[in-house]
Design a protein around this motif. Structure first.
Motif, PDB file in Angstrom:
ATOM      1  N   LEU A   1       4.010  -9.227 -11.972  1.00 18.48           N
ATOM      2  CA  LEU A   1       3.483  -8.405 -10.886  1.00 18.48           C
ATOM      3  C   LEU A   1       2.087  -7.948 -11.294  1.00 18.48           C
ATOM      4  O   LEU A   1       1.908  -7.389 -12.386  1.00 18.48           O
ATOM      5  CB  LEU A   1       4.364  -7.186 -10.627  1.00 18.48           C
ATOM      6  N   ALA A   2       1.103  -8.200 -10.447  1.00 21.90           N
ATOM      7  CA  ALA A   2      -0.288  -7.855 -10.744  1.00 21.90           C
ATOM      8  C   ALA A   2      -0.866  -7.001  -9.630  1.00 21.90           C
ATOM      9  O   ALA A   2      -0.629  -7.266  -8.450  1.00 21.90           O
ATOM     10  CB  ALA A   2      -1.137  -9.117 -10.904  1.00 21.90           C
ATOM     11  N   ARG A   3      -1.633  -6.013 -10.002  1.00 23.04           N
ATOM     12  CA  ARG A   3      -2.373  -5.210  -9.033  1.00 23.04           C
ATOM     13  C   ARG A   3      -3.533  -6.056  -8.532  1.00 23.04           C
ATOM     14  O   ARG A   3      -4.173  -6.781  -9.289  1.00 23.04           O
ATOM     15  CB  ARG A   3      -2.896  -3.940  -9.712  1.00 23.04           C
TER      16      ARG A   3
ATOM     17  N   LEU B   1       4.599 -15.059  -9.395  1.00 22.92           N
ATOM     18  CA  LEU B   1       3.539 -14.052  -9.427  1.00 22.92           C
ATOM     19  C   LEU B   1       3.563 -13.291  -8.112  1.00 22.92           C
ATOM     20  O   LEU B   1       3.562 -13.899  -7.038  1.00 22.92           O
ATOM     21  CB  LEU B   1       2.163 -14.708  -9.607  1.00 22.92           C
ATOM     22  N   ILE B   2       3.593 -11.969  -8.197  1.00 23.56           N
ATOM     23  CA  ILE B   2       3.484 -11.102  -7.030  1.00 23.56           C
ATOM     24  C   ILE B   2       2.194 -10.315  -7.189  1.00 23.56           C
ATOM     25  O   ILE B   2       2.012  -9.619  -8.197  1.00 23.56           O
ATOM     26  CB  ILE B   2       4.665 -10.111  -6.933  1.00 23.56           C
ATOM     27  N   VAL B   3       1.295 -10.426  -6.213  1.00 28.64           N
ATOM     28  CA  VAL B   3       0.068  -9.632  -6.233  1.00 28.64           C
ATOM     29  C   VAL B   3       0.243  -8.533  -5.191  1.00 28.64           C
ATOM     30  O   VAL B   3       0.438  -8.811  -4.012  1.00 28.64           O
ATOM     31  CB  VAL B   3      -1.185 -10.477  -5.935  1.00 28.64           C
ATOM     32  N   GLY B   4       0.206  -7.292  -5.653  1.00 25.66           N
ATOM     33  CA  GLY B   4       0.472  -6.168  -4.772  1.00 25.66           C
ATOM     34  C   GLY B   4      -0.569  -5.077  -4.881  1.00 25.66           C
ATOM     35  O   GLY B   4      -1.687  -5.301  -5.358  1.00 25.66           O
ATOM     36  N   HIS B   5      -0.168  -3.896  -4.485  1.00 25.56           N
ATOM     37  CA  HIS B   5      -1.059  -2.750  -4.333  1.00 25.56           C
ATOM     38  C   HIS B   5      -0.624  -1.606  -5.238  1.00 25.56           C
ATOM     39  O   HIS B   5       0.481  -1.605  -5.773  1.00 25.56           O
ATOM     40  CB  HIS B   5      -1.036  -2.299  -2.868  1.00 25.56           C
ATOM     41  N   SER B   6      -1.478  -0.598  -5.346  1.00 25.93           N
ATOM     42  CA  SER B   6      -1.161   0.553  -6.194  1.00 25.93           C
ATOM     43  C   SER B   6       0.126   1.234  -5.758  1.00 25.93           C
ATOM     44  O   SER B   6       0.851   1.780  -6.584  1.00 25.93           O
ATOM     45  CB  SER B   6      -2.316   1.555  -6.198  1.00 25.93           C
TER      46      SER B   6
ATOM     47  N   LEU C   1       3.518  -1.869  -6.397  1.00 24.59           N
ATOM     48  CA  LEU C   1       3.969  -2.503  -7.641  1.00 24.59           C
ATOM     49  C   LEU C   1       5.058  -1.721  -8.370  1.00 24.59           C
ATOM     50  O   LEU C   1       6.083  -2.296  -8.751  1.00 24.59           O
ATOM     51  CB  LEU C   1       2.796  -2.756  -8.583  1.00 24.59           C
ATOM     52  N   ALA C   2       4.874  -0.433  -8.576  1.00 20.92           N
ATOM     53  CA  ALA C   2       5.893   0.349  -9.288  1.00 20.92           C
ATOM     54  C   ALA C   2       7.230   0.326  -8.535  1.00 20.92           C
ATOM     55  O   ALA C   2       8.269   0.070  -9.146  1.00 20.92           O
ATOM     56  CB  ALA C   2       5.401   1.775  -9.525  1.00 20.92           C
ATOM     57  N   PRO C   3       7.247   0.553  -7.209  1.00 15.90           N
ATOM     58  CA  PRO C   3       8.531   0.465  -6.511  1.00 15.90           C
ATOM     59  C   PRO C   3       9.133  -0.943  -6.523  1.00 15.90           C
ATOM     60  O   PRO C   3      10.352  -1.092  -6.531  1.00 15.90           O
ATOM     61  CB  PRO C   3       8.210   0.896  -5.077  1.00 15.90           C
ATOM     62  N   LEU C   4       8.295  -1.978  -6.553  1.00 12.79           N
ATOM     63  CA  LEU C   4       8.816  -3.348  -6.619  1.00 12.79           C
ATOM     64  C   LEU C   4       9.499  -3.619  -7.950  1.00 12.79           C
ATOM     65  O   LEU C   4      10.525  -4.310  -7.993  1.00 12.79           O
ATOM     66  CB  LEU C   4       7.697  -4.367  -6.396  1.00 12.79           C
ATOM     67  N   VAL C   5       8.926  -3.115  -9.034  1.00 14.47           N
ATOM     68  CA  VAL C   5       9.573  -3.274 -10.342  1.00 14.47           C
ATOM     69  C   VAL C   5      10.995  -2.737 -10.251  1.00 14.47           C
ATOM     70  O   VAL C   5      11.957  -3.389 -10.662  1.00 14.47           O
ATOM     71  CB  VAL C   5       8.768  -2.561 -11.452  1.00 14.47           C
ATOM     72  N   ASN C   6      11.142  -1.558  -9.683  1.00 12.41           N
ATOM     73  CA  ASN C   6      12.457  -0.941  -9.549  1.00 12.41           C
ATOM     74  C   ASN C   6      13.352  -1.714  -8.583  1.00 12.41           C
ATOM     75  O   ASN C   6      14.534  -1.927  -8.858  1.00 12.41           O
ATOM     76  CB  ASN C   6      12.295   0.517  -9.120  1.00 12.41           C
ATOM     77  N   ALA C   7      12.811  -2.169  -7.455  1.00 16.22           N
ATOM     78  CA  ALA C   7      13.592  -2.931  -6.471  1.00 16.22           C
ATOM     79  C   ALA C   7      14.098  -4.247  -7.047  1.00 16.22           C
ATOM     80  O   ALA C   7      15.124  -4.775  -6.610  1.00 16.22           O
ATOM     81  CB  ALA C   7      12.756  -3.194  -5.218  1.00 16.22           C
TER      82      ALA C   7
ATOM     83  N   PHE D   1      -6.897  -1.294 -11.711  1.00 12.29           N
ATOM     84  CA  PHE D   1      -6.760  -2.647 -11.175  1.00 12.29           C
ATOM     85  C   PHE D   1      -6.278  -3.655 -12.211  1.00 12.29           C
ATOM     86  O   PHE D   1      -6.056  -4.806 -11.887  1.00 12.29           O
ATOM     87  CB  PHE D   1      -8.102  -3.124 -10.588  1.00 12.29           C
ATOM     88  N   SER D   2      -6.105  -3.234 -13.447  1.00 12.91           N
ATOM     89  CA  SER D   2      -5.818  -4.186 -14.524  1.00 12.91           C
ATOM     90  C   SER D   2      -4.344  -4.342 -14.855  1.00 12.91           C
ATOM     91  O   SER D   2      -3.991  -5.038 -15.798  1.00 12.91           O
ATOM     92  CB  SER D   2      -6.567  -3.751 -15.790  1.00 12.91           C
ATOM     93  N   HIS D   3      -3.466  -3.731 -14.079  1.00 16.48           N
ATOM     94  CA  HIS D   3      -2.041  -3.721 -14.431  1.00 16.48           C
ATOM     95  C   HIS D   3      -1.344  -5.059 -14.192  1.00 16.48           C
ATOM     96  O   HIS D   3      -1.494  -5.682 -13.151  1.00 16.48           O
ATOM     97  CB  HIS D   3      -1.305  -2.647 -13.643  1.00 16.48           C
TER      98      HIS D   3
END
Length: 176
Positions: free
Chosen positions: A25-27, A116-121, A124-130, A144-146
Motif C-alpha cells: 500500500l503506497a500513499r 499494489l494499492i495506491v491510496g490517500h492519506s 491507507l491506514a483504514p485499508l491496512v485494518n480492513a 507522501f513517502s509511506h
C-alpha cells in the motif's frame, strides 16, 4: 465410488482460492496545487512516482489498484508502464468511505501475486485494518513517502512500514 469421483472432479474444476503473496500500500505522490478537486502530481510527485517504480521493479507486482483520482493513477504510472499493467480503478463516493474500503479489501482478497494499492492519506491506514492488519496511525496530509507491506493472511498478516522517495517534512499533530 462414482459419486466420490464426481465430487472430486467438481472440486478440482472449481476456482482456486487466490490470495496475494504480498500487498503493498503506497500513499500517492505530491499533488500539484492547481485549485481543482482532481489535481495531477507535481514535479516532486513525478520523481516520487519514479522512485516507487524503482523500489518495486523486482517485487513481481501483478495487480495495481488505484482510485479514480488522477494522482493515484499517475503515482502508479511509471510502474504500470514498466510492467505492462493496467490498474483496477475504484471510485470513492462522497460519504461512502466504509463501502470503498470493503470493496477494495474484497477485491484484493481475490487476487494473487503481489498487489499494489495506491491510496490517500485517509484511506491507507483504514485499508491496512480492513485487510486484516493492525490499526495504523493516520497519515499526515503532508506525508507522501509511506509504504505498507503486508504478508498473506495464512502467514498471520505481518505488516512492515517503509518509506520511498524523498524524505517528508516532520509530522504535525497526531499523524505520521
Amino acid at each position: 465410488m462414482r459419486t466420490f469421483l464426481i465430487a472430486l472432479m467438481c472440486l478440482a474444476a472449481g476456482p482456486a482460492l487466490a490470495e496475494p503473496s504480498l500487498i503493498v500500500l503506497a500513499r500517492h505522490a505530491e499533488r500539484a496545487e492547481d485549485g481543482t478537486k482532481d489535481p495531477s502530481i507535481s514535479a516532486a510527485g513525478q520523481a516520487r512516482a519514479q522512485a516507487l517504480a524503482e523500489a518495486l521493479k523486482s517485487a513481481g507486482v501483478r495487480h495495481v489498484i488505484t482510485t479514480h483520482y488522477r494522482r493515484t493513477h499517475q503515482t502508479a504510472g511509471p510502474l504500470l508502464t514498466a510492467q505492462g499493467l493496467s490498474p483496477k480503478v475504484f471510485t470513492i463516493k462522497p460519504g461512502a468511505m466504509p463501502v470503498h474500503l470493503q470493496e477494495v479489501a474484497a477485491a484484493v482478497r481475490e487476487l494473487d501475486g503481489t498487489v499494489l494499492i495506491v491510496g490517500h492519506s485517509n484511506t491507507l491506514a483504514p485499508l491496512v485494518n480492513a485487510l486484516g492488519g493492525p490499526v495504523v496511525q493516520e497519515l499526515c496530509e503532508t506525508s507522501f513517502s509511506h509504504l505498507f507491506l503486508m504478508t498473506p493472511a495464512a502467514e498471520g498478516r505481518r505488516l512492515v512500514q517503509a518509506r520511498y522517495g524523498a524524505v517528508d517534512p516532520a509530522p504535525e499533530g497526531a499523524c505520521q
